[in-house]
Motif scaffolding. Structure first.
Motif, mmCIF file in Angstrom:
data_model
loop_
_atom_site.group_PDB
_atom_site.id
_atom_site.type_symbol
_atom_site.label_atom_id
_atom_site.label_comp_id
_atom_site.label_asym_id
_atom_site.label_seq_id
_atom_site.Cartn_x
_atom_site.Cartn_y
_atom_site.Cartn_z
ATOM 1 N N LEU A 412 21.246 -17.575 -17.594
ATOM 2 C CA LEU A 412 20.561 -18.845 -17.854
ATOM 3 C C LEU A 412 19.250 -18.910 -17.068
ATOM 4 N N LEU A 413 18.184 -19.184 -17.782
ATOM 5 C CA LEU A 413 16.909 -19.440 -17.107
ATOM 6 C C LEU A 413 16.725 -20.951 -17.056
ATOM 7 N N LEU A 414 16.808 -21.498 -15.852
ATOM 8 C CA LEU A 414 16.568 -22.936 -15.680
ATOM 9 C C LEU A 414 15.091 -23.095 -15.339
ATOM 10 N N ASP A 415 14.360 -23.658 -16.272
ATOM 11 C CA ASP A 415 12.896 -23.610 -16.227
ATOM 12 C C ASP A 415 12.331 -25.027 -16.086
ATOM 13 N N GLN A 416 11.803 -25.323 -14.906
ATOM 14 C CA GLN A 416 11.197 -26.651 -14.703
ATOM 15 C C GLN A 416 9.703 -26.641 -15.049
ATOM 16 N N LEU A 446 19.666 -17.317 -13.555
ATOM 17 C CA LEU A 446 21.048 -17.190 -13.074
ATOM 18 C C LEU A 446 21.795 -16.127 -13.864
ATOM 19 N N ARG A 447 22.578 -15.335 -13.160
ATOM 20 C CA ARG A 447 23.455 -14.392 -13.851
ATOM 21 C C ARG A 447 24.630 -15.177 -14.460
ATOM 22 N N PRO A 448 25.436 -14.552 -15.297
ATOM 23 C CA PRO A 448 26.576 -15.280 -15.872
ATOM 24 C C PRO A 448 27.551 -15.814 -14.825
ATOM 25 N N ASP A 449 27.549 -15.234 -13.621
ATOM 26 C CA ASP A 449 28.423 -15.755 -12.563
ATOM 27 C C ASP A 449 27.711 -16.795 -11.704
ATOM 28 N N GLY A 450 26.534 -17.216 -12.126
ATOM 29 C CA GLY A 450 25.859 -18.323 -11.434
ATOM 30 C C GLY A 450 25.056 -17.910 -10.209
#
Ligand SMILES: Cc1cc2nc3c(=O)[nH]c(=O)nc-3n(C[C@H](O)[C@H](O)[C@H](O)COP(=O)(O)OP(=O)(O)OC[C@H]3O[C@@H](n4cnc5c(N)ncnc54)[C@H](O)[C@@H]3O)c2cc1C
Length: 475
Positions: A412-416, A446-450
């Motif tokens: 997951l790319l959390l993009d602000q 984030l990798r799949p394990d957060g």
């Protein structure tokens, strides 16, 4: 050819099978016991495991049956208040007897289609370039691309691989069981409080209806710990330690456990891996074994799936050992430290009093709580931002909460910034443009394990990190 055979249907094996299934990989769980055990070993989940369940949308079912306790007070059983400023949305411990948490995991695994074959004991294995051949006790032969030994502390898989298991043998043994007592509850409580002033491996915890969880030191070390102690052995030891056997009778189950502390030399041997108690054992003080096993499975699942699905970058599967072996070594060490603090020797008792005083300092208490709850874990990803290699806590976003976006188990790319792109990896990595008052970085991958694989705001930097964890881009 089965994708992955998981030997052992305990919490580690079932969690691993759930993760593999989530990533589209067939996992067959082989469990030697025909029925789930009634023996209650673990009593709960620490913060990181609670977070793991939240990241997969499984937490509600655990919260529904668990009791929440403050996180302070787990280090060597030294009671202290929960430290402030713990970096988590779940600053509590969830009390759930292991048979219940095992059942909840198994139910979920079955719901999503994982096959758990009971009464199947793995007794042989051999591997070649293409796969692993497995033999069961009844002579059945199976073949899979990978095998993971999640078959507990006496792991057959580990022994068949001849992987070394160095450490300390069991020196003291403890009897554990659930049984009724005729003594009145107030007297039981008073005697237990008195004995525990000097013997911390002792207790009669009331479970209701006159039934107690009985913990008492054994007289010596049994030749075969799989043989349960007799009721008479419990009575004898209770009399020896507390001066009374409390009138115990009608045991629901009886067991014994040791204090061996051992770590497998390697967690991977070609196509066969080890996880959970099969890879590490230590005494239960601090309550970390089940948590460690579930977190092993969470680290391994997506990597093994990537290997099976064919997109794993070079070295991804080996990073399982590189990351989890040091974490397990750390847990073994903090367990050794706690065992020293539980000793009745005057020197150890003096150190215990000193540590207890030091834990009045909030920073000390927080440090130890972060260790026990495993939220301090930081994998070695190289130089960089302080978040790099750590798991990111759940944060509130404008449109929901972070862990709620991770149920699918993808990166997951959390993009602000709203300026970045994961084009080329969109089949493996979700791109979420959102913002959070709780997140002080422009964007995090984030990798799949957060765990945080990259922090920054430039596309070039992001492109330099994506292949390391998610392989080559597709056009
Ligand atoms: C008294 C006590 C208290 C504890 N308290 C806590 C606690 O509070 N918190 C905590 O986190 N941990 C605690 N633990 C530790 C925890 O119980 C274990 O770490 C945990 O069960 C490990 O899970 P696992 O799946 O790796 O192994 P296991 O739970 O041992 O599961 C292994 C499974 O493999 C099966 N198996 C074995 N050999 C084979 C074979 N050849 N083929 C097929 N199947 C096989 C077994 O039947 C078993 O079901 C405690 C342990 C004890 C003894």
């Amino acid at each position: 050819m089965i994708d992955v055979i998981v030997a052992g249907g305990g919490p580690t094996g079932v969690m691993l099978a759930i993760e593999l299934n989530l990533h589209g990989v067939d996992a067959l769980v082989l469990e030697k016991d025909t029925e789930p055990t009634k023996v209650v070993r673990a009593l709960g989940m620490h913060t990181r495991t609670i977070e793991v369940m939240d990241q997969r949308g499984l937490l509600a079912r655990f919260l529904a049956v668990g009791k929440q306790y403050p996180v302070g007070g787990f280090f060597a059983g030294i009671a202290k208040p929960t430290p402030d400023r713990l970096d988590t949305a779940h600053p509590y411990t969830l009390g759930i007897p292991q048979p219940t948490s095992d059942r909840l995991l198994t139910e979920h695994a079955t719901e999503v289609g994982v096959e758990i074959r009971r009464g199947c004991e793995l007794v042989g294995l051999s591997q070649d370039e293409d796969g692993v051949s497995v033999e069961l006790a009844d002579g059945t032969q199976l073949r899979s691309r990978y095998v993971v030994g999640c078959d507990g502390g006496r792991s057959t898989v580990r022994k068949l691989l001849a992987v070394g298991f160095p450490g300390e043998p069991t020196r003291v043994e403890t009897l554990l069981g659930e049984m009724e007592a005729t003594e009145d509850p107030a007297t039981v409580a008073a005697i237990v409080a008195e004995v525990r002033k000097t013997q911390l491996r002792f207790g009669l915890g009331p479970l209701g209806d006159g039934v107690y969880r009985v913990v008492v030191p054994a007289e010596g070390v049994a030749g075969d710990r799989t043989v349960p102690p007799t009721l008479e052995e419990f009575k004898h030891q209770l009399r020896a330690v507390a001066g009374t056997d409390f009138g115990v009778h009608s045991p629901r189950w009886r067991s014994r456990f040791g204090d061996a502390t051992r770590l497998a030399e390697r967690f991977r041997t070609g196509r066969v891996l080890l996880a959970g108690d099969a890879a590490h054992v230590h005494p239960p003080v601090g309550g970390q074994g089940l948590n460690l096993g579930i977190q092993d499975a969470f680290n391994l699942g997506w990597k093994l799936a990537a290997e099976v699905r064919g997109w794993a970058p070079e070295g991804l599967l080996d990073s399982y050992h590189a990351e989890r072996h040091p974490v397990a070594a750390g847990v073994l060490d903090i367990t050794r430290a706690q065992m020293e603090l539980m000793s009745l020797e005057p020197g150890a008792q003096a150190v215990r009093r000193l540590v207890s005083d030091l834990m009045e300092f909030e920073e000390v208490s927080r440090y130890l709580t972060e260790k026990i709850s495993a939220i301090d874990v930081r994998y070695e990803f190289g130089e960089g931002h302080e978040l790099l290699g750590r798991r990111l806590r759940d944060v509130q976003l404008r449109q929901g909460h972070l862990y709620g976006l991770m149920h699918g188990g993808r990166g997951l790319l959390l993009d602000q910034t709203g300026k970045l792109s994961v084009a080329g990896w969109a089949d493996r990595v979700d791109h979420v443009v959102d913002s959070s008052d709780e997140l002080d970085v422009p964007a995090a991958l984030l990798r799949p394990d957060g765990h945080v694989a990259w922090v920054g705001d430039d596309q070039k930097g992001l492109l330099s990190r994506l292949p390391r964890w998610f392989g080559a881009p597709v056009s």
